[in-house]
Structure formats: C-alpha cells, structure tokens
Scaffold this motif. Sequence first.
Motif, PDB file in Angstrom:
ATOM      1  N   ILE A   7     -37.497   5.229  42.810  1.00  0.00           N
ATOM      2  CA  ILE A   7     -38.477   5.194  41.718  1.00  0.00           C
ATOM      3  C   ILE A   7     -37.802   4.628  40.469  1.00  0.00           C
ATOM      4  CG2 ILE A   7     -39.938   6.630  40.221  1.00  0.00           C
ATOM      5  CD1 ILE A   7     -40.925   6.402  43.180  1.00  0.00           C
ATOM      6  N   ASP A   8     -36.500   4.878  40.372  1.00  0.00           N
ATOM      7  CA  ASP A   8     -35.714   4.420  39.228  1.00  0.00           C
ATOM      8  C   ASP A   8     -36.005   2.963  38.873  1.00  0.00           C
ATOM      9  OD1 ASP A   8     -33.681   4.411  37.314  1.00  0.00           O
ATOM     10  OD2 ASP A   8     -32.245   3.629  38.759  1.00  0.00           O
ATOM     11  N   GLU A   9     -36.041   2.083  39.912  1.00  0.00           N
ATOM     12  CA  GLU A   9     -36.199   0.652  39.604  1.00  0.00           C
ATOM     13  C   GLU A   9     -37.635   0.161  39.668  1.00  0.00           C
ATOM     14  OE1 GLU A   9     -34.220   0.418  43.811  1.00  0.00           O
ATOM     15  OE2 GLU A   9     -34.028   1.714  42.080  1.00  0.00           O
ATOM     16  N   LEU A  10     -38.598   1.046  39.909  1.00  0.00           N
ATOM     17  CA  LEU A  10     -40.010   0.608  39.932  1.00  0.00           C
ATOM     18  C   LEU A  10     -40.615   0.756  38.537  1.00  0.00           C
ATOM     19  CD1 LEU A  10     -41.389   2.243  43.228  1.00  0.00           C
ATOM     20  CD2 LEU A  10     -40.729  -0.146  42.888  1.00  0.00           C
ATOM     21  N   SER A  11     -41.315  -0.280  38.100  1.00  0.00           N
ATOM     22  CA  SER A  11     -42.022  -0.180  36.812  1.00  0.00           C
ATOM     23  C   SER A  11     -43.314   0.604  37.034  1.00  0.00           C
ATOM     24  CB  SER A  11     -42.342  -1.576  36.285  1.00  0.00           C
ATOM     25  OG  SER A  11     -43.311  -2.174  37.144  1.00  0.00           O
ATOM     26  N   LEU A  12     -43.921   1.010  35.915  1.00  0.00           N
ATOM     27  CA  LEU A  12     -45.205   1.714  36.006  1.00  0.00           C
ATOM     28  C   LEU A  12     -46.234   0.833  36.713  1.00  0.00           C
ATOM     29  CD1 LEU A  12     -46.820   4.221  35.335  1.00  0.00           C
ATOM     30  CD2 LEU A  12     -47.202   3.310  33.041  1.00  0.00           C
ATOM     31  N   ASP A  13     -46.233  -0.467  36.415  1.00  0.00           N
ATOM     32  CA  ASP A  13     -47.172  -1.411  37.059  1.00  0.00           C
ATOM     33  C   ASP A  13     -46.965  -1.454  38.568  1.00  0.00           C
ATOM     34  OD1 ASP A  13     -48.524  -2.140  34.868  1.00  0.00           O
ATOM     35  OD2 ASP A  13     -47.649  -4.156  34.658  1.00  0.00           O
ATOM     36  N   GLN A  14     -45.692  -1.506  38.977  1.00  0.00           N
ATOM     37  CA  GLN A  14     -45.405  -1.549  40.425  1.00  0.00           C
ATOM     38  C   GLN A  14     -45.834  -0.250  41.110  1.00  0.00           C
ATOM     39  OE1 GLN A  14     -41.235  -2.580  39.782  1.00  0.00           O
ATOM     40  NE2 GLN A  14     -41.510  -4.452  40.966  1.00  0.00           N
ATOM     41  N   ILE A  15     -45.619   0.872  40.427  1.00  0.00           N
ATOM     42  CA  ILE A  15     -46.049   2.159  41.000  1.00  0.00           C
ATOM     43  C   ILE A  15     -47.565   2.171  41.160  1.00  0.00           C
ATOM     44  CG2 ILE A  15     -46.245   4.647  40.505  1.00  0.00           C
ATOM     45  CD1 ILE A  15     -43.441   4.428  39.181  1.00  0.00           C
ATOM     46  N   GLU A  16     -48.279   1.721  40.108  1.00  0.00           N
ATOM     47  CA  GLU A  16     -49.759   1.691  40.173  1.00  0.00           C
ATOM     48  C   GLU A  16     -50.229   0.770  41.299  1.00  0.00           C
ATOM     49  OE1 GLU A  16     -51.770   3.546  38.386  1.00  0.00           O
ATOM     50  OE2 GLU A  16     -50.905   3.908  36.395  1.00  0.00           O
ATOM     51  N   THR A  17     -49.525  -0.368  41.468  1.00  0.00           N
ATOM     52  CA  THR A  17     -49.908  -1.311  42.540  1.00  0.00           C
ATOM     53  C   THR A  17     -49.773  -0.645  43.912  1.00  0.00           C
ATOM     54  OG1 THR A  17     -49.221  -3.184  41.207  1.00  0.00           O
ATOM     55  CG2 THR A  17     -49.339  -3.568  43.577  1.00  0.00           C
ATOM     56  N   ILE A  18     -48.650   0.059  44.124  1.00  0.00           N
ATOM     57  CA  ILE A  18     -48.448   0.731  45.422  1.00  0.00           C
ATOM     58  C   ILE A  18     -49.500   1.817  45.616  1.00  0.00           C
ATOM     59  CG2 ILE A  18     -46.854   2.079  46.855  1.00  0.00           C
ATOM     60  CD1 ILE A  18     -44.519   0.681  45.349  1.00  0.00           C
ATOM     61  N   LEU A  19     -49.761   2.600  44.552  1.00  0.00           N
ATOM     62  CA  LEU A  19     -50.746   3.691  44.683  1.00  0.00           C
ATOM     63  C   LEU A  19     -52.153   3.144  44.938  1.00  0.00           C
ATOM     64  CD1 LEU A  19     -49.627   6.254  41.929  1.00  0.00           C
ATOM     65  CD2 LEU A  19     -49.143   6.294  44.381  1.00  0.00           C
ATOM     66  N   ASP A  20     -52.505   2.038  44.280  1.00  0.00           N
ATOM     67  CA  ASP A  20     -53.840   1.452  44.501  1.00  0.00           C
ATOM     68  C   ASP A  20     -53.960   0.940  45.935  1.00  0.00           C
ATOM     69  OD1 ASP A  20     -54.482   2.043  41.909  1.00  0.00           O
ATOM     70  OD2 ASP A  20     -54.242  -0.002  41.136  1.00  0.00           O
ATOM     71  N   ARG A  21     -52.882   0.292  46.426  1.00  0.00           N
ATOM     72  CA  ARG A  21     -52.902  -0.211  47.814  1.00  0.00           C
ATOM     73  C   ARG A  21     -52.965   0.974  48.792  1.00  0.00           C
ATOM     74  NH1 ARG A  21     -50.602  -5.348  49.776  1.00  0.00           N
ATOM     75  NH2 ARG A  21     -50.606  -5.869  47.563  1.00  0.00           N
ATOM     76  N   ALA A  22     -52.235   2.050  48.468  1.00  0.00           N
ATOM     77  CA  ALA A  22     -52.241   3.238  49.336  1.00  0.00           C
ATOM     78  C   ALA A  22     -53.640   3.867  49.372  1.00  0.00           C
ATOM     79  CB  ALA A  22     -51.212   4.248  48.831  1.00  0.00           C
TER      80      ALA A  22
END
Length: 301
Positions: A7-22
Amino acid sequence: MTHILGIDELSLDQIETILDRAQMYADQLKDGSYDGTCLKGKIILNLFFENSTRTLTSFEMAAKRLGADVINWNAHTSSLAKGESFMDTIDTLNAYHPDAVVLRHSEYGAPVYVAKRMNCPVINGGDSWREHPTQALLDALTIRQNFGNISGLKVAIIGDISHSRVASSNMQLLTKMGASVTIIAPPELMPEKLPAEGIEKTNNLGEGIKGANVVMTIRPQKERMDKVLIDDFHYFKDYGLTHHKLEDAASNAIVMDPGPFLRNLQISDDLADDHEKFIYHKQVANGVPTRMAALDIAING
Ligand code: CP
C-alpha cells in the motif's frame, strides 16, 4: 507491467481504481456477467513459501474466473529441499516466462526483491510483518460496501499490531482514505514505529473502541514471536472482543478479521457466530473480486 508490492507505493487514485474494478467484478460475479476471457492464455504462478488458506485459494479462483491457467508451486516439494537458493529458484522460475507471480514469503521485502528479478508483474501475497496489500484492499472494499465510504469513519484495530502485515497495510490504506485509526494492543504487541502518520495508540480496549464504526481483530501471530509474549487467558480477558465490550463502539459498528481468527482468544464464540456484526464471510468473499482486479490491472493495466 504493474507490480502490487505494498500500500506504501500506491497513490489514493490507484487504490480507488483497484477498488472500483473490484466492485465491478463483485457485481459481475453476482450476476454471472464477468468477462471470463480477460486473462485467457495467461499463466499465473502462485509462489507461496508460507501457509495460506484464503489468499492462495482466492488468487487461484480469481485467475480462473478471468480465464487464466494457474500453477500453485509448492515450496515443500520443490528443490529448495536439495539446497537450491531462493535467488536461483526465482531465476529458474522466471526462465519459464510466467505472466504474473503472486508471492508470499516470511522475509521482509521479499516481493520487492523478486520484482527486480522477474520479467512479469509481481503481486505481494503477504511478506513478513511488512505488507499484505490485497488483504487491506479487500477489507477496504468490504468497509465501502457497508458504509458507502471510508473517509470520516473511525476504525479500531485490536491485537498483535507488532507482528501483523495486515495491520500494517490497513493502517496505511485507511489513513490514506481519510479514516481515523486507533490501534489497541498490550504493551508487548504494540510497535514503537508506525507505518503511517496520525494513528492513535492505546493499551485500553474500552477506550480505543469508543465510537468506532469498524473494529478489526488481529490474532496474536505466535509464529513470528521469538519467545512467549502473551498468556492466552489474560489476553482474552483484556483484548478478546465480546458483545459486551463491543457496546462501547458505535451502534452501527461492524467487526472484521482477516482470518485465520482464533475463537475465545481474539473473539468470543457467540460474537464470531453473529454474522450481522462479524462480517468475516463478506471479507473472505471479497477476496475473489479484489484479486481479480489486482491480476487484471497488473497484467492488462
Ligand atoms: N488473511 C490471510 O492472509 O489468510 P491466509 O493466511 O489464509 O491467506
């Protein structure tokens, strides 16, 4: 090629992208409309050097739901037993050109090392006490499904914070997403240094869960302790979660646990069986769409 190492290297945008895809995959798994060919022709190599039930099974299911083939490499039956080094094992497997590797290892930072040697995306399936990013992502998906958002929620994490990669990834992810996080642990299991800013610490469970919307329990990770640090009877008395202790949390509080959970040590039997409050099975189920998203994004972008 996108690695998912922490999680350290994931930006908030990248986290949101993964969660939206999930979430998209969670909806599609419900109605059967998911694209079962998006990883067709790809081969995923699961390299688990430590035991797993949930992470290994859900990564395999996720890959197969997307049409990939899966090899579950087995450390115990591998040539490591003949003295082959970890580095040579990784280089050997890389020569087969897998399309992605999911790695679990007890050594701190092992996935970061492997990502540098492999010519394919590497997804961290949990390393040492450092990071378990896809567990934190599936926990976030579960919280978002329950409350609609994460920002503004109060999350209390109880247990062996010192030795837990799940606590580490969750502290980072939840604070990035705007939750306020309190960690609750006996002094022996409370780390001095935390992986994120702004986290409250307490040794008192009643104080720490006051008003919490989400209460996460984390088992004592005895396999990572070099000596006995807790007495089970006293641990359950002071840190085991029960319906009675949960009365201090918010009335809409949910209880979560990454598993494996230990009954009558971390959580009372009756609370573990109260599936309105203890939403562990929803977390487990979210492992598949979250890992479908992780594999899809790592391989296809
Ligand atoms: N939560 C989790 O990582 O479980 P496993 O060790 O069974 O994969």
